[in-house]
Design a protein around this motif. Structure first.
Motif, PDB file in Angstrom:
ATOM      1  N   TYR A  81       0.800  -1.227   0.000  1.00  0.00           N
ATOM      2  CA  TYR A  81       0.000   0.000   0.000  1.00  0.00           C
ATOM      3  C   TYR A  81       0.833   1.278   0.000  1.00  0.00           C
ATOM      4  CZ  TYR A  81      -3.592  -3.342   1.407  1.00  0.00           C
ATOM      5  OH  TYR A  81      -4.446  -4.423   1.461  1.00  0.00           O
ATOM      6  N   GLY A  82       2.134   1.141   0.154  1.00  0.00           N
ATOM      7  CA  GLY A  82       2.983   2.321   0.199  1.00  0.00           C
ATOM      8  C   GLY A  82       3.255   2.901  -1.174  1.00  0.00           C
ATOM      9  N   THR A  83       4.108   3.908  -1.216  1.00  0.00           N
ATOM     10  CA  THR A  83       4.472   4.545  -2.468  1.00  0.00           C
ATOM     11  C   THR A  83       5.333   3.612  -3.315  1.00  0.00           C
ATOM     12  OG1 THR A  83       6.462   5.519  -1.520  1.00  0.00           O
ATOM     13  CG2 THR A  83       4.422   6.803  -1.342  1.00  0.00           C
ATOM     14  N   PRO A  84       5.412   3.862  -4.625  1.00  0.00           N
ATOM     15  CA  PRO A  84       6.291   3.030  -5.451  1.00  0.00           C
ATOM     16  C   PRO A  84       7.738   3.031  -4.978  1.00  0.00           C
ATOM     17  CG  PRO A  84       4.785   4.295  -6.839  1.00  0.00           C
ATOM     18  CD  PRO A  84       4.604   4.795  -5.446  1.00  0.00           C
ATOM     19  N   ALA A  85       8.209   4.179  -4.492  1.00  0.00           N
ATOM     20  CA  ALA A  85       9.587   4.245  -3.996  1.00  0.00           C
ATOM     21  C   ALA A  85       9.760   3.335  -2.775  1.00  0.00           C
ATOM     22  CB  ALA A  85       9.943   5.687  -3.650  1.00  0.00           C
ATOM     23  N   ALA A  86       8.774   3.356  -1.864  1.00  0.00           N
ATOM     24  CA  ALA A  86       8.853   2.492  -0.683  1.00  0.00           C
ATOM     25  C   ALA A  86       8.783   1.026  -1.076  1.00  0.00           C
ATOM     26  CB  ALA A  86       7.727   2.839   0.284  1.00  0.00           C
ATOM     27  N   ALA A  87       7.964   0.713  -2.081  1.00  0.00           N
ATOM     28  CA  ALA A  87       7.854  -0.670  -2.528  1.00  0.00           C
ATOM     29  C   ALA A  87       9.166  -1.184  -3.097  1.00  0.00           C
ATOM     30  CB  ALA A  87       6.741  -0.785  -3.573  1.00  0.00           C
ATOM     31  N   ARG A  88       9.976  -0.301  -3.681  1.00  0.00           N
ATOM     32  CA  ARG A  88      11.296  -0.719  -4.186  1.00  0.00           C
ATOM     33  C   ARG A  88      12.343  -0.753  -3.071  1.00  0.00           C
ATOM     34  NH1 ARG A  88       9.688   3.030  -8.176  1.00  0.00           N
ATOM     35  NH2 ARG A  88      11.029   4.605  -7.207  1.00  0.00           N
ATOM     36  N   ARG A  89      12.211   0.164  -2.126  1.00  0.00           N
ATOM     37  CA  ARG A  89      13.263   0.312  -1.118  1.00  0.00           C
ATOM     38  C   ARG A  89      13.160  -0.734  -0.008  1.00  0.00           C
ATOM     39  NH1 ARG A  89      12.506   5.271  -0.512  1.00  0.00           N
ATOM     40  NH2 ARG A  89      11.017   5.171   1.229  1.00  0.00           N
ATOM     41  N   ILE A  90      11.972  -1.062   0.459  1.00  0.00           N
ATOM     42  CA  ILE A  90      11.813  -1.949   1.615  1.00  0.00           C
ATOM     43  C   ILE A  90      12.383  -3.343   1.362  1.00  0.00           C
ATOM     44  CG2 ILE A  90      10.098  -3.104   3.059  1.00  0.00           C
ATOM     45  CD1 ILE A  90       8.423  -0.550   2.887  1.00  0.00           C
ATOM     46  N   PRO A  91      12.111  -4.012   0.230  1.00  0.00           N
ATOM     47  CA  PRO A  91      12.738  -5.329   0.017  1.00  0.00           C
ATOM     48  C   PRO A  91      14.274  -5.265   0.014  1.00  0.00           C
ATOM     49  CG  PRO A  91      10.909  -5.004  -1.504  1.00  0.00           C
ATOM     50  CD  PRO A  91      11.156  -3.686  -0.850  1.00  0.00           C
ATOM     51  N   ALA A  92      14.820  -4.215  -0.593  1.00  0.00           N
ATOM     52  CA  ALA A  92      16.276  -4.103  -0.628  1.00  0.00           C
ATOM     53  C   ALA A  92      16.847  -3.906   0.775  1.00  0.00           C
ATOM     54  CB  ALA A  92      16.678  -2.941  -1.543  1.00  0.00           C
TER      55      ALA A  92
END
Length: 398
Positions: A99-110
């Protein structure tokens, strides 16, 4: 100031179930560290309550919820620990990616993978035991697994939304195409109806006015003869058009397209209708034999001549009306000239739709059209209609 969004009912349910589950585990004395946390034992309820509160924000404020969850998870490491707290934290990681922003969706897994690697290496250095790898595996299950699960679900959700958007856009474009096709067909029908019938109705109007205004039996009989002839021909053309519209799509044979070979018949009819008004009609045809002429171009030229003759019958001053045709390998040129000035005797009313229709016909073939008063070589003012219609492969295939 905008009020914060209310928690989603599913988020409230998750928060309540997680809190109640944690309370049951605490009441039963089931913890994750076997009583090795700081006293008192009830301190583990603080991270549990904070994590439950964060669950209320998992959909409306996912980044804030994850920040609260990380703080509560860190605090839980100093207590006896609760499985419900850990389970809710994994859900917060999943929700932050989904549900987060696209940037958060890329950053959290990394970040979760980097953190897992750091925890594993640190545990190996501190404990000097290969079993420390298990700590890294547990950390990965709590962070990396929910993060990449969120990535997978979000990818599928975005793909489904994109597919739905494309379907809606396709439906919208189809509706626009249908509307444009209907509009174009209506305009074509209006042009055909006007060009086919207006000539006859104009002659009827002129001769009926003459019959009413001139009290001579011979003149009235001649006028009535012309009226009857144009009425019969106009009715026949109207029936052909109605038959074509009714049979369209039912496998009917296409109607015959008027050709320029019928211009002589148009002029003969115009001579009959225009004789009482002092109008004479001549044809100047400079075309060379053997040059091909596409059917759409020939139809447009025929209708332009037909409408120009109708306008001449309505408005031209007594004198000569000239119809001209010329053609080379690229262009068919059509022109009609008529005397311009005050006209004695009866007139037929006009709406200007004829000029609009001629201009539309020429525009559909990417040609050039002009109409209006000009000065001829003798210095007299005449009305001229002139159209240049491209003769090329594109029109030939149309």
């Amino acid at each position: 100031m905008t009020a914060p969004a209310r928690p989603h009912r599913d988020d409230v349910l998750i928060a309540v179930v997680g809190l109640l589950g944690g309370l049951v585990l605490w009441a039963l004395g089931l913890d994750t560290r076997g009583g090795h946390g700081v006293d008192p034992h009830a301190l583990l309820l603080l991270p549990l309550v904070a994590m439950s509160g964060a669950e209320l924000l998992r959909r409306t404020m996912p980044n804030t919820a994850l920040a609260i969850g990380c703080t509560a998870m860190l605090a839980d490491q100093f207590t006896d620990g609760n499985v419900a707290t850990i389970a809710m934290f994994t859900d917060l990681v999943y929700a932050a990616v989904l549900y987060g922003t696209p940037a958060a969706a890329r950053r959290i897994p990394a970040v979760s993978m980097v953190a897992t690697a750091a925890v594993t290496v640190t545990a190996l250095v501190v404990f000097q035991d290969a079993q420390a790898v298990l700590l890294g595996l547990v950390f990965a299950l709590v962070t990396v697994a929910p993060a990449w699960t969120g990535v997978s679900v979000r990818t599928h959700r975005d793909a489904a939304e994109a597919a739905q958007l494309r379907a809606e856009q396709t439906a919208l474009l189809a509706e626009i195409d249908r509307t444009q096709a209907v509009t174009a067909e209506r305009a074509r029908m209006a042009r055909e109806l006007h060009d086919m019938v207006a000539n006859h109705l104009s002659a009827i109007a002129i001769h009926s006015t003459a019959a009413l205004s001139i009290d001579k039996p011979g003149t009235s009989r001649d006028a009535l003869a012309v009226i009857r002839e144009n009425s019969v021909e106009g009715l026949a053309e109207m029936r052909r058009l109605i038959g074509l519209l009714r049979d369209r799509g039912a496998g009917a044979e296409p109607a015959a397209v008027p050709r320029l070979t019928g211009v002589d018949a148009l002029l003969d009819q115009a001579r009959t209708n225009g004789a009482p008004s002092g109008l004479e009609f001549t044809l100047t045809d400079t075309r060379k034999d053997g040059l091909p002429l596409p059917a759409p171009v020939e139809l447009a030229a025929y209708r332009i001549i037909q409408e120009s003759l109708t306008n001449a019958l309505k408005h031209a001053s007594p004198g000569e009306i000239t119809v001209g045709l010329g053609q080379d390998e690229q262009t068919l040129t059509v022109w009609v000239t008529s005397p311009y000035g005050e006209r004695p005797g009866p007139r037929a009313p006009g709406s200007g739709a004829g000029l609009v229709g001629m201009r539309e016909r020429v525009a559909l073939l990417d040609g050039q059209f002009e109409s209006g008063p000009v000065t001829n070589g003798d210095g007299a003012t005449i009305w001229r209609v002139r159209a240049q219609l491209p003769v090329d492969e594109g029109n030939a295939k149309a």
